[in-house]
Design a protein around this motif. Structure first.
Motif, short mmCIF file in Angstrom:
data_model
loop_
_atom_site.label_atom_id
_atom_site.label_comp_id
_atom_site.label_asym_id
_atom_site.label_seq_id
_atom_site.Cartn_x
_atom_site.Cartn_y
_atom_site.Cartn_z
N UNK A 67 7.11 4.98 -5.15
CA UNK A 67 7.56 4.42 -6.42
C UNK A 67 6.45 3.95 -7.34
N UNK A 68 5.18 4.10 -6.90
CA UNK A 68 4.06 3.62 -7.73
C UNK A 68 3.76 4.68 -8.80
N UNK B 161 -6.94 1.67 -2.24
CA UNK B 161 -5.57 1.60 -1.72
C UNK B 161 -4.82 2.91 -1.86
N UNK B 162 -5.12 3.67 -2.96
CA UNK B 162 -4.32 4.88 -3.14
C UNK B 162 -4.56 5.90 -2.02
N UNK C 261 -5.57 9.26 -10.73
CA UNK C 261 -4.87 8.57 -9.64
C UNK C 261 -4.88 7.05 -9.73
N UNK C 262 -5.42 6.48 -10.82
CA UNK C 262 -5.39 5.00 -10.91
C UNK C 262 -3.96 4.51 -11.00
N UNK D 5 -1.04 6.58 4.98
CA UNK D 5 0.28 6.08 5.38
C UNK D 5 1.36 7.12 5.14
N UNK D 6 1.29 7.83 4.03
CA UNK D 6 2.34 8.81 3.73
C UNK D 6 2.32 9.98 4.71
#
Ligand code: NCD
Length: 359
Positions: free
Chosen positions: A347-348, A191-192, A355-356, A199-200
């Protein structure tokens, strides 16, 4: 000082300079022979490798430099319990540049905190593999003549395949890239990468479960091996190991000038009948890896003391003694690296080193 730990440590301009230099080296090899005489490369390989380590060795030899190091950590002081940071402190006294591969994620980033010489990440766990990415970009450039505007299909183990993660990050620097993800549920892209990268940065991506439905759209097909060594559960590995196989019949559905890339080693995901197809670029890709590593070594030593080419200005880390990185294979759960985090734009909270996702 400039290190290469993550593909995003390089700007698009810097990637362009490395690729152009690699192309110049290919065209005028004699001009660069001897350019690194009196320079030494240390290769610290804590995890098995054939191509990457020998490619670095061969690259440094072509430039007239010397190579030292180890390919099996059991034969080094690591077996006595020496930390990664102490090892690079010591190696900085012996070598001008270090290429390091480690099964622990974030080990190289942690090492840069004390290193006096540039460190090149030659692969950290299933996290990142930026020199394979430079190899892939040079190969795409040479096979197709451009990188902007490509539609690229990633097929196979997108979950553990660090080469996939790194290449998608680097492609986020380019224009009009389309990504198609071809993988079974168990091997989907983390997902990251989808959120923080695709997406970013606005890269459109699509997830599909068969090769046939997308073959005709692709400019590049990036095949990968199912990463057996990263599975915790053998049954899960057995279920997915033969997921996607490229054969002549599937190649017949592809564009005439599509390029097939694979970081190698292959197991059975590309049948040998595909090797003779002119679109099979994976052995040319191996040779490109040597040229691009030559260019990288030259550039990192040139940029070493140049303030124009530092590491990207990063956010201030979030430090909170209550928080822990959940990844058992992260450096902060294996050595005394601090549990340190960064907050992403959405915000994550993610581990600074691997990167977890934390919460
Ligand atoms: C890759 C790696 O080590 O991540 N190989 C390589 O560097 N050429 C891919 C793999 O091991 O499957």
């Amino acid at each position: 000082m400039k290190h290469l730990i993550d593909p995003t440590d390089l700007t698009k301009q810097e990637i362009g300079e490395i690729i152009s230099l690699a192309q110049d080296i290919i065209a005028h090899r004699e001009r660069y022979q001897g350019s690194m005489s009196h320079k030494k490369l240390a290769t610290l390989f804590y995890e098995p490798s054939t191509r990457t380590r020998l490619s670095f060795t061969s690259a440094m030899m072509e430039l007239g430099g010397k190579v030292l190091g180890f390919s099996d950590a059991r034969s080094s002081s690591v077996s006595k319990g020496e930390s990664v940071q102490d090892t690079v402190r010591v190696l900085g006294c012996f070598a001008d540049v270090i290429a390091m591969r480690h099964h622990i994620e974030g080990a190289q980033l942690y090492a840069t905190e004390v290193s006096t010489v540039p460190i090149i990440n030659a692969g950290d766990g299933s996290h990142s593999h930026p020199t394979q990415t430079l190899t892939d970009l040079l190969t795409i450039q040479r096979e197709l003549g451009h990188i902007d505007g490509i539609t690229i299909g990633f097929c196979g183990d997108l979950r553990f395949g660090r080469t996939v993660h790194s290449l998608i990050k680097a492609l986020s620097r380019y224009k009009d890239i389309k990504v198609i993800l071809i993988a079974p549920d168990e091997l989907k892209l983390p997902d990251y990468i989808k959120q923080d990268v695709c997406e970013r940065t606005g890269i459109p991506y699509r997830e599909v479960t068969t090769m046939e439905e997308v073959m005709g759209e692709l400019d590049v097909l990036y095949m990968t091996r199912v990463q057996k060594e990263r599975f915790l559960d053998e049954d899960e590995f057995d279920r997915v190991k033969d997921s996607f196989v490229l054969d002549a019949a599937r190649m017949s559905l592809a564009k005439k000038n599509m390029a097939v890339l694979h970081p190698l080693p292959r197991v059975n995901e590309i049948l040998t009948e595909v090797d003779a197809d002119p679109r099979a670029a994976y052995f040319r890709q191996v040779e490109n890896g040597k040229f691009v590593r030559e260019a990288l070594i030259v550039k990192l030593l040139e940029w070493k003391d140049d303030p124009e080419h530092g590491m990207p200005a990063d956010e201030t880390p979030v430090e909170d003694p209550e928080l822990r990185c959940p990844n058992k294979k992260c450096i902060c759960n294996n050595e005394h690296a601090p549990h340190r985090f960064r907050r992403t734009e959405n915000g994550v909270l993610r581990c600074w080193y691997c990167d977890s996702k934390v919460k």
